[in-house]
Design a protein around this motif. Structure first.
Motif, PDB file in Angstrom:
ATOM      1  N   ALA A   1       0.991  -1.095   0.071  1.00  0.00           N
ATOM      2  CA  ALA A   1      -0.201   0.029  -0.020  1.00  0.00           C
ATOM      3  C   ALA A   1       0.865   1.233  -0.109  1.00  0.00           C
ATOM      4  O   ALA A   1       0.773   2.085  -0.756  1.00  0.00           O
ATOM      5  N   ILE A   2       1.913   1.171   0.631  1.00  0.00           N
ATOM      6  CA  ILE A   2       3.078   2.445   0.723  1.00  0.00           C
ATOM      7  C   ILE A   2       3.539   2.439  -0.520  1.00  0.00           C
ATOM      8  O   ILE A   2       3.867   3.662  -0.702  1.00  0.00           O
ATOM      9  N   LEU A   3       3.985   1.533  -1.241  1.00  0.00           N
ATOM     10  CA  LEU A   3       4.646   1.578  -2.142  1.00  0.00           C
ATOM     11  C   LEU A   3       3.823   2.266  -3.258  1.00  0.00           C
ATOM     12  O   LEU A   3       4.394   2.965  -4.174  1.00  0.00           O
ATOM     13  N   LYS A   4       2.407   1.805  -3.513  1.00  0.00           N
ATOM     14  CA  LYS A   4       1.661   2.346  -4.343  1.00  0.00           C
ATOM     15  C   LYS A   4       1.454   3.814  -4.371  1.00  0.00           C
ATOM     16  O   LYS A   4       1.616   4.517  -5.180  1.00  0.00           O
ATOM     17  N   GLU A   5       1.483   4.161  -3.217  1.00  0.00           N
ATOM     18  CA  GLU A   5       1.114   5.711  -2.663  1.00  0.00           C
ATOM     19  C   GLU A   5       2.416   6.448  -2.973  1.00  0.00           C
ATOM     20  O   GLU A   5       2.055   7.483  -3.857  1.00  0.00           O
ATOM     21  N   LEU A   6       3.571   5.867  -2.752  1.00  0.00           N
ATOM     22  CA  LEU A   6       4.724   6.817  -3.007  1.00  0.00           C
ATOM     23  C   LEU A   6       4.844   6.854  -4.770  1.00  0.00           C
ATOM     24  O   LEU A   6       5.540   7.933  -5.194  1.00  0.00           O
ATOM     25  N   ALA A   7       5.082   5.449  -5.238  1.00  0.00           N
ATOM     26  CA  ALA A   7       4.966   5.616  -6.702  1.00  0.00           C
ATOM     27  C   ALA A   7       4.106   6.467  -7.478  1.00  0.00           C
ATOM     28  O   ALA A   7       4.384   7.301  -8.391  1.00  0.00           O
ATOM     29  N   PHE A   8       2.820   6.369  -7.168  1.00  0.00           N
ATOM     30  CA  PHE A   8       1.740   7.356  -7.743  1.00  0.00           C
ATOM     31  C   PHE A   8       2.290   8.970  -7.592  1.00  0.00           C
ATOM     32  O   PHE A   8       2.213   9.571  -8.420  1.00  0.00           O
ATOM     33  N   ALA A   9       2.471   9.127  -6.264  1.00  0.00           N
ATOM     34  CA  ALA A   9       2.704  10.653  -5.962  1.00  0.00           C
ATOM     35  C   ALA A   9       4.276  10.909  -6.666  1.00  0.00           C
ATOM     36  O   ALA A   9       4.304  12.313  -6.972  1.00  0.00           O
ATOM     37  N   THR A  10       5.203  10.087  -7.008  1.00  0.00           N
ATOM     38  CA  THR A  10       6.300  10.588  -7.404  1.00  0.00           C
ATOM     39  C   THR A  10       6.137  10.589  -9.176  1.00  0.00           C
ATOM     40  O   THR A  10       6.828  11.266  -9.655  1.00  0.00           O
ATOM     41  N   GLY A  11       5.380   9.633  -9.844  1.00  0.00           N
ATOM     42  CA  GLY A  11       5.587   9.618 -11.295  1.00  0.00           C
ATOM     43  C   GLY A  11       4.785  10.519 -12.014  1.00  0.00           C
ATOM     44  O   GLY A  11       4.604  11.492 -11.718  1.00  0.00           O
ATOM     45  N   PRO A  12       4.227   9.835 -13.252  1.00  0.00           N
ATOM     46  CA  PRO A  12       3.751  10.823 -14.187  1.00  0.00           C
ATOM     47  C   PRO A  12       2.554  11.684 -13.908  1.00  0.00           C
ATOM     48  O   PRO A  12       1.990  12.659 -14.654  1.00  0.00           O
ATOM     49  N   GLU A  13       1.631  10.981 -13.118  1.00  0.00           N
ATOM     50  CA  GLU A  13       0.331  11.874 -12.476  1.00  0.00           C
ATOM     51  C   GLU A  13       0.886  12.623 -11.246  1.00  0.00           C
ATOM     52  O   GLU A  13      -0.324  13.057 -10.535  1.00  0.00           O
TER      53      GLU A  13
END
Length: 314
Positions: free
Chosen positions: A150-162
């Motif tokens: 869950a934490i990895l998904k949050e961080l990846a989304f916040a860092t990435g193209p969106e």
């Protein structure tokens, strides 16, 4: 709406100081554990990662963990990998932002930028390393695999193209689009600016809040409230940055000021003026106050932090 209890500015300062010290120690020990990392790379990483800084994002992780009832002290250890990881991502973004191909800055946090000390190639690689280290740290150090995902998904989304990187693209491309008349018409400029700020700066701040709440076992209702708070202070933080770029000195900021206007970037002062910018800022602080009050006594410092961030001078 008033905060649920009187609080002292000293209480917030004590929390932030303690959080910064704990996060810095955790980060230092983690970097030192990477025995196969080339010494020069580790040096460049540490230069930016453990340099002067407010550590607001990791502090938000810990604050929001406590605010939803996760418990303070050693109980907050479950949130420490997330707190450390988001500081790594933030520092990665700063190193790359300062590069000649991006903002071309010579100063960051009152010191020469990473590429001025280590050269462009090593600065790029140090940023790349911090980006990947953040995700490795969470995967290695979070004991609950469900929470880790869950934490990895949050961080990846916040860092990435969106999120942050997408926001950087919009911010970087706008001046050229404006020159070619491909930018947003005046009526659409404010929504465009809000989108840039929501992604470029707000995404990581919102992510810090959400990760802390998830680590604290937040209910769906509390997570929604924390999300609202994160969106508000994320926007507030960038509005303050926009204002300070116009009103503060380089000595106060520890970096060059006035560059946004020189580059033709969309900012609140350039679009609506300083007075209206401060009104927008006040609206976001009111939202943060309301959420803090709704969450109760354990979230009191969240409201105090919103006021602290809104009144900062650097």
């Amino acid at each position: 709406m008033s905060l649920p209890r009187p609080i002292s500015g000293n209480e917030l300062k004590s929390f932030l100081k303690n959080a910064a010290e704990r996060v810095d120690l955790y980060l230092k020990e983690y970097v030192q554990s990477l025995k196969e990392s080339p010494a020069k790379l580790s040096e460049a990483v540490v230069y930016s990662l453990l340099g002067p800084g407010k550590r607001i994002r990791p502090a938000l992780v810990l604050l929001c963990h406590d605010a939803v009832g996760g418990g303070g002290g050693t109980d907050a250890g479950v949130a420490m990998p997330a707190a450390a990881a988001i500081e790594m991502i933030h520092c990665f973004s700063l190193i790359h932002d300062d590069l000649p191909a991006m903002d071309d800055d010579d100063l960051r946090r009152g010191r020469p930028t990473n590429h001025k000390v280590y050269g462009e190639a090593l600065a790029i690689l140090a940023g790349d390393a911090l980006n990947t280290m953040a995700f490795e740290l969470i995967a290695k150090e979070m004991k609950d695999p469900v929470l880790a995902v869950a934490i990895l998904k949050e961080l990846a989304f916040a860092t990435g193209p969106e999120g942050m990187i997408g926001g950087q693209v919009l911010d970087t491309c706008h001046p050229e689009e404006a020159k070619s008349n491909a930018g947003p018409p005046p009526a659409a400029a404010l929504p465009k600016l809000q989108q840039i700020h929501r992604m470029k700066t707000g995404a990581l701040i919102r992510c810090a809040c959400r990760m802390g709440a998830l680590c604290g076992g937040a209910s769906a209702q509390s997570l929604t409230a924390i999300d609202t708070y994160g969106r508000a202070i994320g926007l507030a933080f960038q509005i303050v940055d926009d204002i300070l770029d116009v009103t503060a000195t380089a000595e106060q900021m520890g970096k060059a000021t006035g560059k946004d206007a020189d580059k033709g970037k969309l900012t609140y002062p350039s679009l609506v003026g300083l007075e209206k910018s401060r009104e927008f800022l006040g609206e976001q602080v009111k939202i943060a106050d309301r959420v803090s009050a709704e969450l109760g006594v354990k979230a009191a410092l969240l409201g105090e932090l919103a006021h602290e961030l809104a009144s900062r001078t650097h």
